[in-house]
Scaffold this active site. Structure first.
Site, PDB file in Angstrom:
ATOM      1  N   HIS A  68      37.239 -41.521 -49.666  1.00 45.63           N
ATOM      2  CA  HIS A  68      36.262 -41.120 -50.381  1.00 45.63           C
ATOM      3  C   HIS A  68      35.708 -41.811 -51.658  1.00 45.63           C
ATOM      4  O   HIS A  68      34.413 -42.206 -51.903  1.00 45.63           O
ATOM      5  CB  HIS A  68      36.759 -39.672 -51.231  1.00 45.63           C
ATOM      6  CG  HIS A  68      37.405 -38.760 -50.198  1.00 45.63           C
ATOM      7  ND1 HIS A  68      36.814 -38.313 -49.096  1.00 45.63           N
ATOM      8  CD2 HIS A  68      38.673 -38.046 -50.560  1.00 45.63           C
ATOM      9  CE1 HIS A  68      37.901 -37.659 -48.559  1.00 45.63           C
ATOM     10  NE2 HIS A  68      38.887 -37.299 -49.403  1.00 45.63           N
ATOM     11  N   ASP A 115      34.434 -37.654 -43.342  1.00 44.63           N
ATOM     12  CA  ASP A 115      34.884 -38.113 -44.750  1.00 44.63           C
ATOM     13  C   ASP A 115      33.986 -36.894 -45.558  1.00 44.63           C
ATOM     14  O   ASP A 115      32.966 -36.690 -45.677  1.00 44.63           O
ATOM     15  CB  ASP A 115      34.134 -39.234 -45.299  1.00 44.63           C
ATOM     16  CG  ASP A 115      34.858 -39.346 -46.681  1.00 44.63           C
ATOM     17  OD1 ASP A 115      34.905 -38.325 -47.533  1.00 44.63           O
ATOM     18  OD2 ASP A 115      35.157 -40.518 -47.007  1.00 44.63           O
ATOM     19  N   HIS A 116      34.972 -35.827 -45.784  1.00 47.97           N
ATOM     20  CA  HIS A 116      34.072 -34.535 -46.280  1.00 47.97           C
ATOM     21  C   HIS A 116      33.481 -34.821 -47.695  1.00 47.97           C
ATOM     22  O   HIS A 116      32.517 -33.896 -48.057  1.00 47.97           O
ATOM     23  CB  HIS A 116      35.316 -33.473 -46.616  1.00 47.97           C
ATOM     24  CG  HIS A 116      35.825 -33.541 -47.812  1.00 47.97           C
ATOM     25  ND1 HIS A 116      37.045 -33.997 -47.909  1.00 47.97           N
ATOM     26  CD2 HIS A 116      36.027 -32.874 -48.958  1.00 47.97           C
ATOM     27  CE1 HIS A 116      37.810 -34.122 -48.990  1.00 47.97           C
ATOM     28  NE2 HIS A 116      36.982 -33.111 -49.680  1.00 47.97           N
ATOM     29  N   LYS A 119      29.364 -33.392 -49.237  1.00 49.72           N
ATOM     30  CA  LYS A 119      29.098 -32.741 -50.875  1.00 49.72           C
ATOM     31  C   LYS A 119      27.458 -32.806 -51.213  1.00 49.72           C
ATOM     32  O   LYS A 119      27.132 -33.905 -51.049  1.00 49.72           O
ATOM     33  CB  LYS A 119      30.266 -33.151 -51.886  1.00 49.72           C
ATOM     34  CG  LYS A 119      31.644 -32.795 -51.624  1.00 49.72           C
ATOM     35  CD  LYS A 119      32.256 -33.404 -52.805  1.00 49.72           C
ATOM     36  CE  LYS A 119      33.945 -33.115 -52.308  1.00 49.72           C
ATOM     37  NZ  LYS A 119      34.563 -32.120 -52.775  1.00 49.72           N
ATOM     38  N   ARG A 143      49.435 -24.159 -29.539  1.00 51.60           N
ATOM     39  CA  ARG A 143      50.237 -24.117 -28.647  1.00 51.60           C
ATOM     40  C   ARG A 143      50.776 -22.530 -28.633  1.00 51.60           C
ATOM     41  O   ARG A 143      51.332 -21.995 -27.895  1.00 51.60           O
ATOM     42  CB  ARG A 143      51.366 -25.037 -29.053  1.00 51.60           C
ATOM     43  CG  ARG A 143      52.417 -25.293 -27.900  1.00 51.60           C
ATOM     44  CD  ARG A 143      53.232 -26.473 -28.150  1.00 51.60           C
ATOM     45  NE  ARG A 143      53.411 -26.528 -29.532  1.00 51.60           N
ATOM     46  CZ  ARG A 143      54.068 -27.436 -30.144  1.00 51.60           C
ATOM     47  NH1 ARG A 143      54.406 -28.435 -29.367  1.00 51.60           N
ATOM     48  NH2 ARG A 143      54.288 -27.597 -31.371  1.00 51.60           N
TER      49      ARG A 143
HETATM   50  C1  BG6 Z   1      41.525 -34.805 -49.500  1.00 54.70           C
HETATM   51  C2  BG6 Z   1      42.633 -35.349 -49.960  1.00 54.70           C
HETATM   52  O1  BG6 Z   1      40.917 -35.672 -48.391  1.00 54.70           O
HETATM   53  O2  BG6 Z   1      40.646 -34.629 -50.575  1.00 54.70           O
HETATM   54  C3  BG6 Z   1      43.524 -34.584 -51.019  1.00 54.70           C
HETATM   55  O3  BG6 Z   1      43.632 -35.663 -48.505  1.00 54.70           O
HETATM   56  C4  BG6 Z   1      42.473 -34.330 -52.038  1.00 54.70           C
HETATM   57  O4  BG6 Z   1      44.659 -35.056 -51.254  1.00 54.70           O
HETATM   58  C5  BG6 Z   1      41.259 -33.745 -51.597  1.00 54.70           C
HETATM   59  O5  BG6 Z   1      43.033 -33.283 -52.889  1.00 54.70           O
HETATM   60  C6  BG6 Z   1      40.022 -33.932 -52.573  1.00 54.70           C
HETATM   61  O6  BG6 Z   1      39.108 -33.389 -52.026  1.00 54.70           O
HETATM   62  P1  BG6 Z   1      38.145 -32.170 -53.178  1.00 54.70           P
HETATM   63  O7  BG6 Z   1      36.987 -31.806 -52.257  1.00 54.70           O
HETATM   64  O8  BG6 Z   1      38.862 -31.272 -53.808  1.00 54.70           O
HETATM   65  O9  BG6 Z   1      37.639 -33.092 -54.284  1.00 54.70           O
END
Ligand code: BG6
Length: 520
Positions: free
Chosen positions: A266, A203-204, A208, A65
Site C-alpha cells: 500500500h 492491492d486494495h 480507493k 471444503r
Molecule cells: C490490509 C492489511 O492490507 O490493509 C491490514 O493486511 C490493514 O493489516 C489494512 O489493516 C488497511 O486497509 P484500510 O483499507 O482499512 O486502510
C-alpha cells in the site's frame, strides 16, 4: 453553485480509459468460506448488482471444503451482508434476486474431483459465456496458488489461449510472497498456466477513490504539477495510521509485520502515484511502466546502515480512545517475546531528475491515536528575508495534504494576515472535501476492483515487475533489522504516534512529523 458563478460552467470530462465492456461470465471464488468472501467480495458484488453494473447474466460460485448447499451458503452470506454492508438496511427482496445466481461447490482444493465438479456446474449453465468466461478469484493463502492453477489448467478451466471471444482471468490477493525470491516463485507458478495479462494482482488501496484521484489531481491541474519537483518541494510525508491493533490476525501478522503487510504494497503504491512521471497515455501499461520506473529509482537501502533510514516499532499496552488496550505481545497468537514490527518509518530517496535530494518519509503503524491515511507535500520555506527574517521557523511553510481516508479531501495550507492592527501572520487552509462537493459516496475498493477485473482492465492491479521491484526495496530493510531485539527507543505506547526512534529519523534532517488530525 452560487448564482454569480453561472458563467463558470462545471465542465465534466468523462474519460475513455476503461474497456467498458462487461461480458456475461461466471465468478468463481476459491476459499469461499473465508472472511474475505463474506465481508468484502459478496457485499461488493451485491452492490455492483444493485447499481446495475454486473454483467447480465452472471453466476457466482463459491468453492470450499465445508459441506454446504447453495441455500445454506446463501443464508450465511445474507447474515454477513447484514453485518458488513455499506448500505443499510439490506433489502431482502433485492438480496433474493442477487442470491439466485449464487452457488456453492464443495470440494478440497487439492483434489482433481473438485475441479471436475466445478466444470460440471459450469457446463450446466446454458449460456456458453457463463461456461467459458471465468473470473477465477483465489481468496486463499499464496501457498495454494500454484496447486489451484495447475488443477484449473488440467480441468480445462484455465487456458492460456481461450477460444475467442472467451476469457479466463485469475485474481490473486496479497500477501504476494514474503520476499523477492518467494514472489518470483509465485509468479512463475501462476504464469506457467496463464499469461501475465490474465493475472490480476490486488492491492486494495488502488481501488480507493482518493488513491485513484492522485493521478487526476496531479495531471489534470497545471497549477500543482508545475510545483511538483525538487525546486519547490522540501519533503513529502506519507502516513497510513491505524487505531486498531492486530486483533485476531496475530498468527498472520507474526509472519508478516508492518513492513510486509503495509509498506511493500500500500505505501509504496501511494508513493509511486505521488512521485511518478506523467504516463504517455491513460492506459494500463503506460501507467504501470511509470510506476515501475519510479520504484526502480528508489535508492536501495544498505542493510548495514539500515537503522539510519528505516525505523521499526512495536506497541505496548496503552490507552486508545480512553480505553486500556493490550500490547502487541499480549495479543492472541503472538509470541510473548516477539520482535515483529507493528510500526515502520522510512526515509527514502528517489534518484531521478525530479526528486533528487527530496526526502520521502513513509510511516505506518497499528494502535496509533487515529485511523487516517494522508500524503503531505511540504513546500520549501520562503527565503530568509521579509517575514521569514523575523519569524524564522515560526513562519509555516506551505503544504498540500491529500487526505486519502477518512474525511477524504485535499487541503492547501498557506500564510495569511490575521485581521487587526497588529501585524501577525498565521497559516490558513483552503479545503476541498469530497462529501461536501460530491455528496456522501464511499464505494468499497473491492467494488471497483471486481468490476475492472470483469472488464479486463488491469490498470488498478499490480504487474509482475511492480511487485518484484517493491520486494527489492523492502528486502534489504528486513535483512538490516535481522533478529536484533527491539530497543527501548523502538517501543511505543498504544495510542501514541510511534516510537522515539521515528522522531529521531526526521530530526536528523531538521524535519518533524506532521500528524493527521481527526477533522482533516
Ligand atoms: C490490509 C492489511 O492490507 O490493509 C491490514 O493486511 C490493514 O493489516 C489494512 O489493516 C488497511 O486497509 P484500510 O483499507 O482499512 O486502510
Amino acid at each position: 453553485m452560487a448564482t454569480g458563478d453561472s458563467l463558470d460552467e462545471l465542465m465534466v470530462c468523462r474519460l475513455q480509459s476503461r474497456s467498458g465492456t462487461v461480458t456475461p461470465c461466471s465468478i468463481v471464488i476459491f476459499g469461499a468460506s473465508g472472511d474475505l468472501t463474506s465481508r468484502k467480495l459478496i457485499p461488493a458484488l451485491y452492490h455492483l448488482a444493485l447499481d446495475g453494473l454486473l454483467p447480465e447474466p452472471v453466476r457466482i460460485i463459491g468453492v470450499a471444503r465445508r459441506e454446504k448447499t447453495d441455500d445454506s451458503w446463501r443464508a450465511e452470506l445474507f447474515e454477513a451482508l447484514k453485518a458488513h454492508s455499506r448500505t443499510q438496511p439490506v433489502d431482502a427482496a433485492r438480496w433474493e434476486r442477487f442470491a439466485a445466481n449464487v452457488h456453492y461447490c464443495r470440494g478440497d482444493l487439492t483434489d482433481p474431483a473438485t475441479y471436475r465438479r466445478l466444470g460440471e456446474r459450469l457446463a450446466s449453465f446454458e449460456d456458453p459465456r457463463l461456461q467459458k468466461n471465468l473470473l477465477l478469484y483465489l481468496a486463499v493463502p499464496p501457498s495454494q496458488f500454484g496447486g489451484i492453477t495447475e488443477q484449473l489448467a488440467a480441468a480445462g478451466l484455465l487456458q492460456r489461449e481461450p477460444e475467442e471471444p472467451h476469457w479466463q482471468r485469475l485474481v490473486v490477493e496479497k500477501p504476494f510472497g514474503h520476499d523477492l525470491a518467494s514472489a518470483r516463485a509465485l509468479n512463475d507458478e501462476l504464469l506457467r498456466h496463464a499469461h501475465e495479462h490474465q493475472v490480476f494482482r490486488i492491492d486494495h488501496y488502488l481501488g480507493k477513490e482518493t488513491v485513484q484521484n492522485i493521478l487526476m489531481f496531479r495531471f489534470s491541474n497545471a497549477i500543482f504539477e508545475e510545483l511538483w519537483t525538487r525546486q519547490s518541494i522540501d519533503h513529502v510525508q506519507i502516513t497510513v495510521s491505524e487505531k486498531q491493533g492486530v486483533g485476531s490476525r496475530g498468527g498472520y501478522y507474526e509472519e508478516a509485520g508492518a513492513l510486509r503487510d503495509m509498506v511493500q504494497n500500500h505505501l509504496l503504491q501511494v508513493l509511486a502515484l505521488v512521485a511518478m512521471e506523467p504516463p504517455v497515455a491513460l492506459e494500463a501499461e503506460a501507467i504501470r511502466d511509470e510506476k515501475v520506473k519510479l520504484l526502480r529509482s528508489v535508492r536501495p537501502f544498505d542493510p548495514v546502515r539500515v537503522r539510519e533510514c528505516a525505523v521499526r516499532g512495536q506497541y505496548f499496552a496503552g490507552q486508545v480512545d480512553g480505553e486500556t488496550v493490550p500490547g502487541y505481545r499480549q495479543e492472541p497468537k503472538v509470541r510473548p517475546d516477539s520482535n515483529v514490527e507493528t510500526f515502520v518509518a522510512l526515509r527514502l530517496l528517489i534518484d531521478n531528475w525530479r526528486w533528487s535530494g527530496v526526502p520521502f518519509y513513509l510511516r505506518t503503524g497499528k494502535r496509533l491515536p487515529l485511523s487516517a491515511s494522508e500524503v503531505r507535500v511540504q513546500f520549501r520555506p520562503t527565503p530568509h528575508v521579509l517575514f521569514a527574517a523575523q519569524c524564522g521557523t515560526r513562519l509555516d511553510a506551505n503544504a498540500i495534504t491529500l487526505r486519502l481516508q477518512p474525511q477524504e479531501g485535499i487541503s492547501l495550507r498557506f500564510n495569511g494576515k490575521v485581521p487587526g492592527v497588529s501585524t501577525e501572520v498565521r497559516p490558513v487552509r483552503m479545503h476541498f472535501r469530497y462529501d461536501t462537493e460530491f455528496g456522501a459516496y464511499t464505494p468499497e475498493a473491492y467494488e471497483r476492483l471486481l468490476l475492472e477485473a470483469i472488464e479486463g482492465d488491469p490498470t488498478l492491479f499490480l504487474r509482475r515487475d511492480e511487485v518484484e521491484t517493491a520486494w527489492q526495496i523492502v528486502d534489504p530493510i528486513r535483512a538490516g533489522w535481522g533478529d536484533a531485539p527491539l530497543t527501548n527507543r523502538e517501543f511505543y505506547a498504544a495510542g501514541t504516534w510511534g516510537p522515539v526512534a521515528a522522531e529521531d529519523l526526521l530530526a536528523r534532517s531538521g524535519h518533524a512529523w506532521r500528524n493527521p488530525t481527526p477533522n482533516a
